[in-house]
Design a protein around this motif. Structure first.
Motif, PDB file in Angstrom:
ATOM      1  N   LEU A 174      -8.520  -0.351   2.847  1.00 31.09           N
ATOM      2  CA  LEU A 174      -7.959   0.919   2.841  1.00 31.09           C
ATOM      3  C   LEU A 174      -8.924   1.917   2.922  1.00 31.09           C
ATOM      4  O   LEU A 174      -8.905   3.011   3.486  1.00 31.09           O
ATOM      5  CB  LEU A 174      -7.068   1.130   1.610  1.00 31.09           C
ATOM      6  CG  LEU A 174      -6.285   2.461   1.391  1.00 31.09           C
ATOM      7  CD1 LEU A 174      -5.537   2.673   2.712  1.00 31.09           C
ATOM      8  CD2 LEU A 174      -5.296   2.394   0.027  1.00 31.09           C
ATOM      9  N   THR A 222      -5.794  -6.841   6.399  1.00 27.10           N
ATOM     10  CA  THR A 222      -4.543  -5.855   6.417  1.00 27.10           C
ATOM     11  C   THR A 222      -3.428  -6.232   7.463  1.00 27.10           C
ATOM     12  O   THR A 222      -3.436  -6.555   8.440  1.00 27.10           O
ATOM     13  CB  THR A 222      -5.456  -4.455   7.008  1.00 27.10           C
ATOM     14  OG1 THR A 222      -6.180  -4.088   5.809  1.00 27.10           O
ATOM     15  CG2 THR A 222      -4.053  -3.399   7.206  1.00 27.10           C
ATOM     16  N   MET A 251       0.731  -1.359  -0.140  1.00 23.72           N
ATOM     17  CA  MET A 251       0.172   0.007  -0.066  1.00 23.72           C
ATOM     18  C   MET A 251       1.054   1.125   0.148  1.00 23.72           C
ATOM     19  O   MET A 251       0.308   2.412   0.052  1.00 23.72           O
ATOM     20  CB  MET A 251      -0.966  -0.163   1.043  1.00 23.72           C
ATOM     21  CG  MET A 251      -0.273  -0.217   2.425  1.00 23.72           C
ATOM     22  SD  MET A 251      -1.263  -0.273   3.955  1.00 23.72           S
ATOM     23  CE  MET A 251      -0.594  -1.873   4.453  1.00 23.72           C
TER      24      MET A 251
END
Length: 401
Positions: A180, A156, A65
């Motif tokens: 996200l 995550t 990310m």
């Protein structure tokens, strides 16, 4: 005979192909034409108020990310009992570009480092903040992962506070587009520090010095999306060699707030792909989703009450009338979406029943997303038909005769 056998085999093969490929084709056909050519490998458009994913492309695929990580770092520091002053370590000073250029032993005001973190995306500022809050980067990553689970992220894993590619014994540093977007939703809608988060991330430029005043710094906001669309609220860019260009941002238009999250949206020489995808997704949300009123369900069948005092006679069970606790509510929907009302009630309940007693639930669902739920309760009391009641009733009948 042989020809018939081959025909049967061919027909079976065709049938199997239809069975296996029809679902994929049906799913693909749901992709709006205007969103069929996105650059990002993973993308999400989310309704920030409800958290519903309005559009997703490989939204549950885990990918690196990059510096979009820093929205989690920022909100964690804002929510902590943060020290006013942070001291830079040798480890923080050794972080690669993009960096503020801190030196070991230097001291900075925490608030100044947050602007450095979010406007210029400085990697060393992230480490200074992490180490001063948790002691070590690893301990801060534990806090990040704990927070991610609280927010509802299921795919995550944080290893670094700045988004540099990393890996530990559990997993790589990565997330999904859906997760996200959830983190950004938390930052701007749920966190007690949401206003402070927006204030920092919307600032166009910021100047500060170290605590001693010997060094001066100037930061510019690199979130170009803030000037691209009316109502742009906030956002964070990111790039590493493994992650590609990433972005997460939010926009508010009228009374609607949308979040876009993009992962792996091009590599060098394609830096602007993320802006193209972001604008396309935001515009799709603006054009296709409006708030509609979901009315409360008022008409419900009476519910049988076993061993309850009947309305008349002695031997019959009774029924209780029902009401719903809740009001109509607004929900962001596309024009062709419908609300499904799902009522959950038992076949019967046992007496006695108190007025206002919860007996079931009603849920309102749009496209498999549970909008909300209301409690169903008894609108009247029902006494139990016990021996004393039966004896009293029989006595009454005897004297009437």
């Amino acid at each position: 005979m042989v020809r018939s056998k081959y025909k049967m085999i061919l027909a079976t093969a065709v049938l199997l192909l239809e069975v296996f490929f029809a679902p994929a084709q049906a799913k693909a056909s749901k992709t709006p034409e205007e969103l069929s050519q996105l650059y990002a490998r993973s993308a999400v458009l989310m309704d920030a108020d409800s958290g519903r994913v309005l559009f997703g492309k490989e939204e549950k695929t885990v990918r690196p990310m990059a510096s979009t990580t820093k929205i989690m770092t920022c909100i964690l520091v804002l929510e902590s009992d943060m020290e006013e002053i942070c001291t830079a370590s040798d480890h923080a000073a050794s972080q690669p570009q993009v960096r503020l250029g801190v030196k070991e032993g230097e001291q900075y005001f925490t608030e100044d480092l947050l602007y450095s973190l979010m406007l210029e995306s400085h990697n060393d500022s992230a480490v200074v903040l992490a180490e001063n809050q948790a002691g070590t980067v690893e301990a801060f990553a534990d806090q990040m992962n704990k927070k991610a689970k609280e927010i509802g992220c299921k795919n995550t894993h944080f290893v670094t506070p700045n988004g540099l590619d990393g890996k530990d014994e559990e997993d790589i540093h990565g997330t999904t587009a859906a997760d996200l977007a959830r983190i950004m939703r938390y930052c701007i809608k749920i966190s007690p520090e949401r206003e402070r988060f927006l204030e920092i991330t919307r600032t166009k430029s910021y100047q500060f010095t170290d605590v001693s005043g010997n060094r001066s710094f100037s930061c510019l906001n690199h979130n170009a999306f803030l000037d691209m669309m009316e109502g742009a609220l906030t956002g964070k860019t990111g790039f590493t060699a493994a992650a590609g260009y990433c972005y997460v941002g939010a926009l508010k238009r009228d009374n609607r707030t949308f979040i876009v999250a993009l992962l792996a949206c091009g590599w060098p020489n394609n830096k602007n792909y993320k802006w193209s995808d972001t604008k396309k997704l935001m515009q799709y949300g603006i054009d296709n989703y409006q708030y509609e009123k979901i009315e409360r369900a008022d008409t419900l069948p009476d519910l049988p009450v076993r061993n309850g005092v009947p309305d008349r006679g002695v031997g019959r069970d009774s029924r209780v009338s029902l009401s719903v606790k809740g009001n109509s509510r607004l929900f962001l929907m596309a024009e062709d979406e419908k609300v499904e009302t799902v009522v959950t009630l038992p076949d019967y309940i046992e007496a006695p029943v108190e007025k206002g007693e919860t007996v079931g639930k009603i849920r309102y669902i749009v496209d498999d997303f549970v909008v909300s739920g209301d409690e169903i309760y008894a609108a009247e009391p029902i006494l139990k038909r016990d021996f004393f009641w039966c004896f009293t009733k029989i006595t009454e009948l005897f004297f009437v005769i």
